[in-house]
Design an enzyme around this catalytic site. Structure first.
Site, PDB file in Angstrom:
ATOM      1  N   CYS A   1      11.915   8.766  -4.579  1.00  0.00           N
ATOM      2  CA  CYS A   1      10.902   8.703  -3.531  1.00  0.00           C
ATOM      3  C   CYS A   1      10.979   7.387  -2.766  1.00  0.00           C
ATOM      4  CB  CYS A   1       9.500   8.839  -4.134  1.00  0.00           C
ATOM      5  SG  CYS A   1       9.132  10.485  -4.758  1.00  0.00           S
TER       6      CYS A   1
ATOM      7  N   ASP B   1       0.094   6.732  -9.280  1.00  0.00           N
ATOM      8  CA  ASP B   1       0.471   8.128  -9.048  1.00  0.00           C
ATOM      9  C   ASP B   1      -0.729   9.024  -8.737  1.00  0.00           C
ATOM     10  OD1 ASP B   1       3.135   7.631  -9.283  1.00  0.00           O
ATOM     11  OD2 ASP B   1       3.395   8.569 -11.242  1.00  0.00           O
TER      12      ASP B   1
ATOM     13  N   ARG C   1      11.897  -0.597  -6.122  1.00  0.00           N
ATOM     14  CA  ARG C   1      11.779  -0.548  -7.577  1.00  0.00           C
ATOM     15  C   ARG C   1      13.100  -1.085  -8.137  1.00  0.00           C
ATOM     16  NH1 ARG C   1       9.052   5.316  -8.745  1.00  0.00           N
ATOM     17  NH2 ARG C   1      10.206   5.976  -6.913  1.00  0.00           N
TER      18      ARG C   1
END
Length: 419
Positions: free
Chosen positions: A117, A306, A122
């Site tokens: 995503c 999330d 990250r």
């Protein structure tokens, strides 16, 4: 490319069973590479990310067998490749979790830098630094992490930031290393505990999983094991928000309420009446419009990043004004322009989304940009007047098992369109 068509308006009511957790199943599947014998797993969700992981494990040489659609067996005895190519890594960030097991068990790993995503950086620097501290030679070359080690050794690993995949990768590397490893500033998520549980079933010696300090005593080898993957707390929260955003009454089964404490607290602030038992939660809005709630994301046990997009959708039709501050990822408000297309009054101020609840949302065609953003658009479509089309739903299929079927069980008017 498939789309979801949602006709908004129905008040959701009924029960739905929660699937196994994607974020637990992925590292557990990778951990099977460490075993000398077959690893048999139950409650593995049927998701695109799982399919990608199975393809990767098979490409490496593991034999994958499905038993009666209930159990998945991984036999790692035939592993003959130690490379994870870009074509299999580009759609999934968690694919980097193959690095620790391959290096620890076989002494080498060439792993493509992962995709996934587009929600912000990250980086894998924490993974790499930890492996180097354990004696590995690691280079990043032409888009690949290339790691070598005759035998990893234990080390004290102080993580610069809390990272779930970093903690998991270093745990899996440490279980076969020589001596003791200590991971400090470790992630505390339930999925870390679930990974620890299956590793201990294989024969690993781990203490402190689920706390900020994990202590691992390396062993010579690990054997096969059987394990039941824990339920998905993010899927659980998403269906509870579906009930709240439509003013409905929804019960989720086969879940773990203890993993949902902060989400349930925020839903109570939104006006939901919550009851729970050992493995179920019921939300009842009693036909009322939700109240807007402030949210700040942070590592577990605080509010999960999330669930941020889902609460953005909830606040878009709630009574009042609220702020959602994202402190984990720097690019995780891509759902906001799409919610605005439905009539949401949301503005972005730095890393904060400020919502003024609209009296109504109106159906439109919107585009999913990432996994949880796609869930927020589906939720908003449930509450909107008219028809909403959610495009690029391969994102939602990465993390939600049969989402349209489960929502239909609750009374939603939703169907998949194959184009």
């Amino acid at each position: 490319m498939d789309k979801l068509e949602i006709i908004g308006g129905p008040t959701l009511s009924g029960q739905v069973r929660i699937s196994g957790a994607k974020n637990a199943a992925l590292p557990i599947l990778m951990s099977s590479l460490l075993a000398d014998g077959p690893v048999i797993l139950e409650n593995i969700p049927h998701l695109n990310d799982i399919t990608t992981t199975v393809k990767l494990l098979r490409w490496i040489g593991a034999e994958i067998t499905f038993h009666d659609g209930v159990q998945l067996e991984v036999d790692p005895s035939g592993i003959s490749r130690f490379e994870a190519p870009y074509d299999l890594m580009k759609t999934m960030r968690a694919s980097v979790l193959v690095l620790g097991p391959l290096l620890s068990r076989y002494g080498r790993a060439d792993v493509s830098l992962p995709g996934g995503c587009a929600i912000g950086a990250r980086p894998v620097n924490i993974h790499v630094a930890g492996l180097r501290s354990m004696g590995a030679r690691v280079d990043i070359d032409n888009g690949y992490i290339r790691a070598r080690a005759e035998k990893l050794h234990g080390a004290r690993l102080i993580l610069d930031t809390v990272t779930v995949t970093g903690t998991e990768n270093l745990m899996m590397a440490a279980v076969l290393a020589k001596g003791e490893s200590i991971i400090e500033n470790a992630a505390r998520e339930p999925e870390i505990e679930d990974l620890s549980e299956v590793l201990c079933k294989m024969g690993a010696v781990i203490e402190g999983a689920g706390t900020e300090k994990i202590r691992i005593q390396g062993v010579e080898s690990l054997q096969g094991a059987n394990h039941f993957v824990l339920p998905d707390r993010i899927e659980s929260g998403t269906y509870l928000v579906a009930g709240a955003i439509t003013g409905g009454r929804v019960r989720i089964n086969q879940t773990r309420p203890e993993h949902l404490k902060v989400v349930l607290r925020k839903l109570c602030q939104a006006g939901a009446h919550i009851e729970s038992g050992n493995n179920w939660v019921e939300l009842d809005m009693r036909g009322q419009r939700p109240q807007a709630v402030d949210v700040i994301t942070a590592p577990y046990p605080d509010f999960p990043t999330d669930m941020q997009a889902q609460f953005c959708a909830l606040n878009s039709i709630a009574c009042g004004k609220a702020k959602i501050t994202e402190k984990i990822f720097e690019n995780r408000f891509q759902h906001v322009p799409e919610l605005q297309r439905l009539g949401a009054d949301i503005s972005i101020e730095g890393n904060t989304a400020v919502s003024c609840g609209a009296d109504k949302l109106t159906g439109a065609t919107v585009m999913a940009t990432d996994l949880r953003a796609s869930a927020s658009l589906v939720l908003a479509g449930l509450a909107a007047e008219g028809t909403t089309i959610v495009d690029r739903i391969y994102h939602v299929d990465r993390g939600y098992e049969c989402i349209e079927e489960k929502l239909a069980q609750l009374g939603a008017e939703i169907r998949r369109l194959s184009v």
